[in-house]
Design an enzyme around this catalytic site. Structure first.
Site, PDB file in Angstrom:
ATOM      1  N   ASP A  74      15.020 -86.085  17.635  1.00  0.00           N
ATOM      2  CA  ASP A  74      13.968 -87.027  17.292  1.00  0.00           C
ATOM      3  C   ASP A  74      13.414 -87.672  18.574  1.00  0.00           C
ATOM      4  O   ASP A  74      12.952 -86.959  19.460  1.00  0.00           O
ATOM      5  CB  ASP A  74      14.523 -88.055  16.293  1.00  0.00           C
ATOM      6  CG  ASP A  74      13.481 -88.966  15.685  1.00  0.00           C
ATOM      7  OD1 ASP A  74      12.840 -88.558  14.704  1.00  0.00           O
ATOM      8  OD2 ASP A  74      13.320 -90.098  16.201  1.00  0.00           O
ATOM      9  N   ARG A  75      13.440 -88.980  18.710  1.00  0.00           N
ATOM     10  CA  ARG A  75      12.909 -89.610  19.927  1.00  0.00           C
ATOM     11  C   ARG A  75      13.633 -89.104  21.163  1.00  0.00           C
ATOM     12  O   ARG A  75      13.020 -88.887  22.213  1.00  0.00           O
ATOM     13  CB  ARG A  75      13.051 -91.135  19.842  1.00  0.00           C
ATOM     14  CG  ARG A  75      12.481 -91.793  18.611  1.00  0.00           C
ATOM     15  CD  ARG A  75      11.030 -91.474  18.387  1.00  0.00           C
ATOM     16  NE  ARG A  75      10.171 -92.049  19.422  1.00  0.00           N
ATOM     17  CZ  ARG A  75       8.862 -91.780  19.535  1.00  0.00           C
ATOM     18  NH1 ARG A  75       8.283 -90.936  18.701  1.00  0.00           N
ATOM     19  NH2 ARG A  75       8.137 -92.362  20.479  1.00  0.00           N
TER      20      ARG A  75
ATOM     21  N   HIS B 148      16.938 -84.499   8.061  1.00  0.00           N
ATOM     22  CA  HIS B 148      16.545 -84.811   9.433  1.00  0.00           C
ATOM     23  C   HIS B 148      17.741 -85.132  10.325  1.00  0.00           C
ATOM     24  O   HIS B 148      17.781 -84.740  11.491  1.00  0.00           O
ATOM     25  CB  HIS B 148      15.585 -86.002   9.406  1.00  0.00           C
ATOM     26  CG  HIS B 148      15.134 -86.485  10.747  1.00  0.00           C
ATOM     27  ND1 HIS B 148      14.385 -85.713  11.609  1.00  0.00           N
ATOM     28  CD2 HIS B 148      15.314 -87.681  11.375  1.00  0.00           C
ATOM     29  CE1 HIS B 148      14.123 -86.407  12.703  1.00  0.00           C
ATOM     30  NE2 HIS B 148      14.686 -87.602  12.588  1.00  0.00           N
TER      31      HIS B 148
ATOM     32  N   HIS C 258       4.657 -94.226  10.029  1.00  0.00           N
ATOM     33  CA  HIS C 258       5.222 -95.129  11.031  1.00  0.00           C
ATOM     34  C   HIS C 258       4.650 -94.866  12.422  1.00  0.00           C
ATOM     35  O   HIS C 258       4.566 -95.772  13.242  1.00  0.00           O
ATOM     36  CB  HIS C 258       6.745 -95.015  11.050  1.00  0.00           C
ATOM     37  CG  HIS C 258       7.261 -93.643  11.352  1.00  0.00           C
ATOM     38  ND1 HIS C 258       6.964 -92.531  10.584  1.00  0.00           N
ATOM     39  CD2 HIS C 258       8.069 -93.192  12.361  1.00  0.00           C
ATOM     40  CE1 HIS C 258       7.565 -91.470  11.104  1.00  0.00           C
ATOM     41  NE2 HIS C 258       8.230 -91.842  12.165  1.00  0.00           N
TER      42      HIS C 258
ATOM     43  N   TYR D  16       7.373 -96.080  20.529  1.00  0.00           N
ATOM     44  CA  TYR D  16       6.406 -95.339  19.709  1.00  0.00           C
ATOM     45  C   TYR D  16       4.982 -95.535  20.202  1.00  0.00           C
ATOM     46  O   TYR D  16       4.165 -94.597  20.175  1.00  0.00           O
ATOM     47  CB  TYR D  16       6.518 -95.768  18.244  1.00  0.00           C
ATOM     48  CG  TYR D  16       7.568 -95.003  17.488  1.00  0.00           C
ATOM     49  CD1 TYR D  16       7.228 -93.864  16.758  1.00  0.00           C
ATOM     50  CD2 TYR D  16       8.900 -95.406  17.494  1.00  0.00           C
ATOM     51  CE1 TYR D  16       8.191 -93.156  16.059  1.00  0.00           C
ATOM     52  CE2 TYR D  16       9.861 -94.713  16.789  1.00  0.00           C
ATOM     53  CZ  TYR D  16       9.508 -93.585  16.076  1.00  0.00           C
ATOM     54  OH  TYR D  16      10.460 -92.873  15.388  1.00  0.00           O
TER      55      TYR D  16
END
Length: 292
Positions: free
Chosen positions: A107-108, A272, A152, A212
């Site tokens: 993910d990030r 996920h 988001h 983000y």
């Protein structure tokens, strides 16, 4: 922090002026760094890290802005650029005595790992990227109502003030939403682990939003410059992801192949949070990558 990866030592390592990371280190042998995603901490790697530590030095930091790492303010918009966060990772490994290492991110953390692979090819030996596409491609594949799955991203792309106020008004509801809807096997994330993720995220609203927000600005600029220059990842790459290509109408493997000529691309059937839902599958993929 009460929860820890069993058998790992914990320390704080300074990686930049005013930025110290919380990091768990275990095992011995060739180094591999594992980077967590949103809305989690290094603890998401607890199963995978314990297995790899049998024959590797495993380094699991909380990214800047997350967990128990420092959360610097970001007045100029570059503090949470993936380039900056990738430099943290390289500095962390060097401080621990590793000038070259394998890198896996979810993910990030996968976006940080991707940037590290482009910016520091002399340092990264192998690269594993879990359940993302590069930042530039992410914005390009989101279209119409199907893009609502990534609401988001659009919320936290807004100028400072509104996203922080909205999320800060009910952080457990916001972060808990993703922990719930992105999980196919709820038992893979025990109540105490989920509570730790919520605690850590609740205390990091401003820095998570900054991370983000960077991906709607400076990170896009960096990816665009690399695409225009024809820069690619020059190491063996493994990508594991859900079937987002089918869900959003694009060829996920082709997107990654444009960036990574030496690519192993696999679609998973778990949710996920695959390092928790399917740790054995992730370990097999990482060990196969490290053998390439």
């Amino acid at each position: 922090m009460d929860l820890r990866i069993n058998g790992f030592d914990y320390r704080r390592v300074t990686v930049a002026d005013g930025v110290t990371l919380n990091v768990a280190v275990g095992g011995s042998g060739p180094a591999i760094v594992l980077l967590h995603g949103f809305p989690q901490t290094h603890l998401m790697w607890r199963h995978v890290a314990a297995d790899l530590a049998a024959d590797h030095t495993v380094i699991c930091p909380d990214l800047r802005g997350y967990g128990d790492s420092d959360k610097p303010l970001d007045p100029d918009g570059d503090g949470y650029a993936k380039r900056t966060m990738a430099a943290d990772v390289v500095a962390l490994a060097a401080a621990l005595g590793h000038q070259r290492f394998a890198l896996a991110g979810h993910d990030r953390g996968a976006l940080v790992a991707f940037r590290a692979g482009l910016d520091h090819p002399e340092v990264i030996s192998h690269l594993a990227l879990l359940d993302v596409v590069p930042t530039l491609d992410t914005w390009e594949v989101l279209h119409g109502t199907s893009a609502a799955v990534a609401f988001h991203l659009y919320l936290m792309a807004q100028p400072p003030g509104l996203p922080e106020a909205l999320i800060g008004g009910s952080p457990d509801a916001f972060f808990g939403h993703f922990l719930d809807v992105w999980t196919r096997d709820p038992e893979a994330m025990p109540a105490d682990v989920r509570a730790e993720y919520l605690r850590a995220s609740r205390e990091a609203v401003t820095s998570i939003v900054a991370d983000y927000r960077a991906s709607a600005g400076v990170d896009v600029a960096h990816d665009t410059a690399d695409r225009e220059a024809g820069n690619q990842l020059r190491v063996p790459v493994t990508v594991l992801q859900q079937d987002w290509g089918a869900a959003l109408g694009y060829d996920a493997a082709a997107v990654w192949r444009a960036w990574a000529p030496d690519l192993e691309h696999r679609t998973v059937t778990c949710g996920h949070f695959m390092a928790e839902e399917a740790p054995a599958e992730v370990v097999r993929a990482l060990r196969a990558l490290l053998a390439r």
